[in-house]
Design an enzyme around this catalytic site. Structure first.
Site: not given
Length: 302
Positions: A45, A118, A168
């Site tokens: 990330e 994300k 994540c």
């Protein structure tokens, strides 16, 4: 052409101090992974910069860039030269005031195969991501989806495999993993920046790491799918990123793993034919009661 076996590599590395140095370091790792036979290579990330979210600091927005832009251009040329797929997580400036935590998937010919932004944005001590990142787009008509028009949890098709890529905090949500699997992903990837906070490590550190791995192993089992999670390593500010990048089989077995301290490449062969074997012996997809899950779209069942 169908590739029944895909060589997956995860790059675990520390912040190199600048975007130029980080791209150079990633290039070295990617070249090494490709020389060892990797076909799909996933970076961590926000790989090209420090982790910017430990404080609400407007100067950190200067780290962001557009897609395409200098970082994707550099890695696209590398992907084309090496004929590998590169999963490139980065801090994206989409428009004035609209920033995302994004992955650009670069296909083996250097083109952008797809983009994922994300969807789940955390707001925890030293992880103040809501200050920086707009959540990814969901709900666009599927016909409008393309490399520059990502839509929720759609799969990105590449030369070697169909990839479901979360980032994540997305890795904790079984709904996201399921949607990627139902859309036809061969491999789930979760580029990550997670670690220990100094004052919490002694009491909670082992449990936090175990929960992180267990969550993604469960996604692999429940969906009969390969999962890979490359994580940062090294100390930045008050966070010690815990590495432990790993690859999991559709049975939930950890088939490759790094340690918590060193830069590393984690590689494993993913036999995509194994997914059918696992799914017919553990037929979780067959036995889903899709008629009974409507309440999943509610925030809470009062």
């Amino acid at each position: 052409m169908k590739f029944p076996k895909v060589q997956l590599a995860l790059v675990q590395m520390r912040d190199a101090g600048s975007k130029t140095a980080s791209i150079a370091a990633a290039t070295t790792w990617i070249e090494r992974a490709a020389a060892e036979g990797a076909q799909v290579i996933c970076l961590q990330e926000l790989f090209a910069t420090c982790y910017p979210c430990q404080a609400e600091d407007h100067t950190m927005f200067d780290l962001a860039e557009s897609i395409p832009g200098p970082t994707t251009d550099a890695l696209a040329e590398l992907a084309r030269r090496l004929e590998v797929v590169i999963v490139c997580p980065m801090f994206e400036k989409r428009a004035a005031g609209v920033y995302h935590n994004t992955v650009a998937v670069l296909d083996a010919d250097g083109t952008i195969a797809g983009i994922y932004r994300k969807m789940h944005i955390p707001d925890d001590p030293l992880y103040y991501e809501k200050f920086y990142f707009t959540p990814g787009d969901a709900g666009q008509p599927r016909a409008s989806v393309g490399p520059d028009k990502p839509n929720g949890f759609n799969v990105i098709s590449t030369r070697y495999a169909k990839l479901g890529v979360g980032i994540c905090w997305d890795q904790w949500y079984p709904e996201a993993a399921r949607l990627f699997a139902l859309a036809g992903a061969d491999i789930l990837l979760y580029p990550t920046a997670i670690g220990w906070i100094d004052e919490e490590k002694e009491e909670f550190g082992a449990g936090q790491l175990d929960a992180w791995m267990t969550s993604m192993r469960a996604h692999a089992i429940a969906n009969g799918i390969f999962v890979g999670a490359p994580n940062r390593v090294g100390i930045e500010g008050r966070v010690e990123f815990w590495g432990n990048s790993f690859i999991v089989s559709p049975r939930g077995e950890v088939i490759a793993k790094a340690n918590s301290a060193d830069d590393a490449i984690v590689t494993a062969e993913c036999s995509l034919e194994e997914m059918d074997v696992v799914r017919t012996h553990w037929p979780f997809l067959r036995d889903r009661r899709v008629d009974a899950y409507g309440d999943l779209t509610r925030r809470f069942i009062d």
